[in-house]
Design a protein around this motif. Sequence first.
Motif, PDB file in Angstrom:
ATOM      1  N   ALA A 304       0.831  -1.214   0.000  1.00  0.00           N
ATOM      2  CA  ALA A 304       0.000   0.000   0.000  1.00  0.00           C
ATOM      3  C   ALA A 304       0.860   1.256   0.000  1.00  0.00           C
ATOM      4  O   ALA A 304       0.643   2.179  -0.794  1.00  0.00           O
ATOM      5  N   TRP A 305       1.850   1.312   0.889  1.00  0.00           N
ATOM      6  CA  TRP A 305       2.676   2.520   0.986  1.00  0.00           C
ATOM      7  C   TRP A 305       3.574   2.696  -0.235  1.00  0.00           C
ATOM      8  O   TRP A 305       3.733   3.821  -0.735  1.00  0.00           O
ATOM      9  N   SER A 306       4.176   1.611  -0.727  1.00  0.00           N
ATOM     10  CA  SER A 306       5.070   1.752  -1.877  1.00  0.00           C
ATOM     11  C   SER A 306       4.301   2.193  -3.117  1.00  0.00           C
ATOM     12  O   SER A 306       4.769   3.051  -3.875  1.00  0.00           O
ATOM     13  N   VAL A 307       3.101   1.625  -3.325  1.00  0.00           N
ATOM     14  CA  VAL A 307       2.289   2.015  -4.481  1.00  0.00           C
ATOM     15  C   VAL A 307       1.793   3.447  -4.322  1.00  0.00           C
ATOM     16  O   VAL A 307       1.847   4.248  -5.266  1.00  0.00           O
ATOM     17  N   TYR A 308       1.316   3.786  -3.120  1.00  0.00           N
ATOM     18  CA  TYR A 308       0.800   5.128  -2.883  1.00  0.00           C
ATOM     19  C   TYR A 308       1.896   6.182  -3.040  1.00  0.00           C
ATOM     20  O   TYR A 308       1.697   7.209  -3.692  1.00  0.00           O
ATOM     21  N   GLU A 309       3.077   5.924  -2.460  1.00  0.00           N
ATOM     22  CA  GLU A 309       4.167   6.890  -2.561  1.00  0.00           C
ATOM     23  C   GLU A 309       4.645   7.026  -4.010  1.00  0.00           C
ATOM     24  O   GLU A 309       5.019   8.116  -4.445  1.00  0.00           O
ATOM     25  N   PHE A 310       4.618   5.916  -4.760  1.00  0.00           N
ATOM     26  CA  PHE A 310       5.003   6.001  -6.164  1.00  0.00           C
ATOM     27  C   PHE A 310       4.043   6.890  -6.941  1.00  0.00           C
ATOM     28  O   PHE A 310       4.462   7.733  -7.737  1.00  0.00           O
ATOM     29  N   PHE A 311       2.739   6.700  -6.714  1.00  0.00           N
ATOM     30  CA  PHE A 311       1.764   7.506  -7.434  1.00  0.00           C
ATOM     31  C   PHE A 311       1.855   8.974  -7.033  1.00  0.00           C
ATOM     32  O   PHE A 311       1.668   9.866  -7.859  1.00  0.00           O
ATOM     33  N   LYS A 312       2.130   9.241  -5.752  1.00  0.00           N
ATOM     34  CA  LYS A 312       2.331  10.632  -5.341  1.00  0.00           C
ATOM     35  C   LYS A 312       3.520  11.236  -6.079  1.00  0.00           C
ATOM     36  O   LYS A 312       3.462  12.365  -6.579  1.00  0.00           O
ATOM     37  N   TYR A 313       4.596  10.477  -6.154  1.00  0.00           N
ATOM     38  CA  TYR A 313       5.799  10.939  -6.855  1.00  0.00           C
ATOM     39  C   TYR A 313       5.524  11.151  -8.339  1.00  0.00           C
ATOM     40  O   TYR A 313       5.828  12.204  -8.914  1.00  0.00           O
ATOM     41  N   PHE A 314       4.892  10.156  -8.962  1.00  0.00           N
ATOM     42  CA  PHE A 314       4.630  10.209 -10.394  1.00  0.00           C
ATOM     43  C   PHE A 314       3.695  11.357 -10.759  1.00  0.00           C
ATOM     44  O   PHE A 314       3.954  12.131 -11.687  1.00  0.00           O
ATOM     45  N   LEU A 315       2.595  11.484 -10.019  1.00  0.00           N
ATOM     46  CA  LEU A 315       1.608  12.518 -10.330  1.00  0.00           C
ATOM     47  C   LEU A 315       2.141  13.915 -10.053  1.00  0.00           C
ATOM     48  O   LEU A 315       1.852  14.859 -10.786  1.00  0.00           O
ATOM     49  N   THR A 316       2.952  14.060  -8.996  1.00  0.00           N
ATOM     50  CA  THR A 316       3.540  15.358  -8.690  1.00  0.00           C
ATOM     51  C   THR A 316       4.548  15.758  -9.756  1.00  0.00           C
ATOM     52  O   THR A 316       4.567  16.902 -10.239  1.00  0.00           O
ATOM     53  N   LYS A 317       5.398  14.811 -10.131  1.00  0.00           N
ATOM     54  CA  LYS A 317       6.399  15.075 -11.167  1.00  0.00           C
ATOM     55  C   LYS A 317       5.720  15.440 -12.481  1.00  0.00           C
ATOM     56  O   LYS A 317       6.135  16.375 -13.175  1.00  0.00           O
ATOM     57  N   HIS A 318       4.662  14.705 -12.807  1.00  0.00           N
ATOM     58  CA  HIS A 318       3.924  14.973 -14.039  1.00  0.00           C
ATOM     59  C   HIS A 318       3.319  16.372 -14.026  1.00  0.00           C
ATOM     60  O   HIS A 318       3.364  17.094 -15.026  1.00  0.00           O
ATOM     61  N   LYS A 319       2.790  16.774 -12.882  1.00  0.00           N
ATOM     62  CA  LYS A 319       2.187  18.102 -12.789  1.00  0.00           C
ATOM     63  C   LYS A 319       3.242  19.190 -12.955  1.00  0.00           C
ATOM     64  O   LYS A 319       3.029  20.183 -13.649  1.00  0.00           O
ATOM     65  N   LEU A 320       4.406  19.021 -12.306  1.00  0.00           N
ATOM     66  CA  LEU A 320       5.475  20.019 -12.413  1.00  0.00           C
ATOM     67  C   LEU A 320       5.988  20.124 -13.841  1.00  0.00           C
ATOM     68  O   LEU A 320       6.292  21.209 -14.329  1.00  0.00           O
ATOM     69  N   GLU A 321       6.097  18.979 -14.504  1.00  0.00           N
ATOM     70  CA  GLU A 321       6.591  18.994 -15.890  1.00  0.00           C
ATOM     71  C   GLU A 321       5.578  19.673 -16.819  1.00  0.00           C
ATOM     72  O   GLU A 321       5.967  20.349 -17.774  1.00  0.00           O
ATOM     73  N   LYS A 322       4.289  19.500 -16.560  1.00  0.00           N
ATOM     74  CA  LYS A 322       3.277  20.161 -17.388  1.00  0.00           C
ATOM     75  C   LYS A 322       3.305  21.668 -17.214  1.00  0.00           C
ATOM     76  O   LYS A 322       3.043  22.422 -18.140  1.00  0.00           O
ATOM     77  N   ARG A 323       3.672  22.112 -16.002  1.00  0.00           N
ATOM     78  CA  ARG A 323       3.715  23.559 -15.736  1.00  0.00           C
ATOM     79  C   ARG A 323       4.990  24.198 -16.268  1.00  0.00           C
ATOM     80  O   ARG A 323       5.060  25.418 -16.426  1.00  0.00           O
ATOM     81  N   ALA A 324       6.009  23.377 -16.540  1.00  0.00           N
ATOM     82  CA  ALA A 324       7.274  23.933 -17.035  1.00  0.00           C
ATOM     83  C   ALA A 324       7.172  24.244 -18.539  1.00  0.00           C
ATOM     84  O   ALA A 324       6.575  23.481 -19.286  1.00  0.00           O
ATOM     85  N   PRO A 325       7.763  25.377 -18.997  1.00  0.00           N
ATOM     86  CA  PRO A 325       7.730  25.713 -20.428  1.00  0.00           C
ATOM     87  C   PRO A 325       8.654  24.791 -21.191  1.00  0.00           C
ATOM     88  O   PRO A 325       9.642  24.271 -20.668  1.00  0.00           O
TER      89      PRO A 325
END
Length: 326
Positions: A304-325
């Motif tokens: 549960a924790w490894s999957v949840y932390e991975f998705f937090k990492y993945f989704l956060t990284k994806h959001k930051l990359e979308k906001r970057a020019p």
Amino acid sequence: MELSCGRPAAALPGMEAESPGEDYESLPTGASLSTHMTAGAVAGILEHTVMYPVDSVKTRMQSLQPDPKAQYKSVYQALKKIIHTEGFWRPLRGINVTMLGAGPAHAMYFACYEKMKRTLSDIIHHGGNSHVANGIAGSMATLLHDAVMNPAEVVKQRMQMYNSPYKTVLECIRTVHRTEGLGAFYRSYTTQLTMNIPFQAIHFITYEFMQEQINPRREYNPRSHILSGAIAGAVAAAATTPLDVCKTLLNTQENMALSSVNISGHLSGMANAFRTVYQLGGIPGYFRGVQARVIYQMPSTAIAWSVYEFFKYFLTKHKLEKRAPY
């Protein structure tokens, strides 16, 4: 891109610098609720499905007066015997209702935990990690989780029992509703909360404590999340086994066990369950199935924790990359 909890992420061109709280470990405050819920739902479904056969064994090993054909000495021996005598798929009976309950239950569970942890940490520890905040947040999240998961638990455990009369989830739901009423699906709710609130408080406090020890910078580190989750699950599971035995008795309403102590009708209430368990098994009765429970919880919470932390990492990284020019 490295996202950590120990320091703010470096500002990308065209972006304002993140505040110290805007990092991987706590998703950006601008992230939608669906982000937390998606990560939680996936983690919950995987946690419950991967370890479901062991959960089936745990339910049977907690039986206070098991059928002579359903007495087991170990988890491995139990699985081997069940598959040999009842069929290969028998340990998986009821897994579909568990998946239906685990998705929405864990979605609300993790979303509530993140929000409460952040809010309480700001109040108690000015944004820093607070074990008190972690414990309270975990307990509050449990209220939502159990409200969704309890009916699924009732159906699941009745289908897991030896010689269960129910062949399908729908048949079980209809029969229980017709013969015992809607309240049967929440008969163990107070006991479940009494068990899960201390379980989750211990679980989250231990997890966050282990993260402080082995991952103090709070970077995305799969090994640390797996190890912390496994230890947290083991400690919490062992400590709350007596309550889990009582919950199982209330959910399954074992006829043989209840008849032997002259209980007619349906057993209800945590106090009555505690008294009945003691009458049938004494002090050792409260720890029936503790081995299976710990073996189940260690990998479950690690997943549960490894999957949840991975998705937090993945989704956060994806959001930051979308906001970057580009």
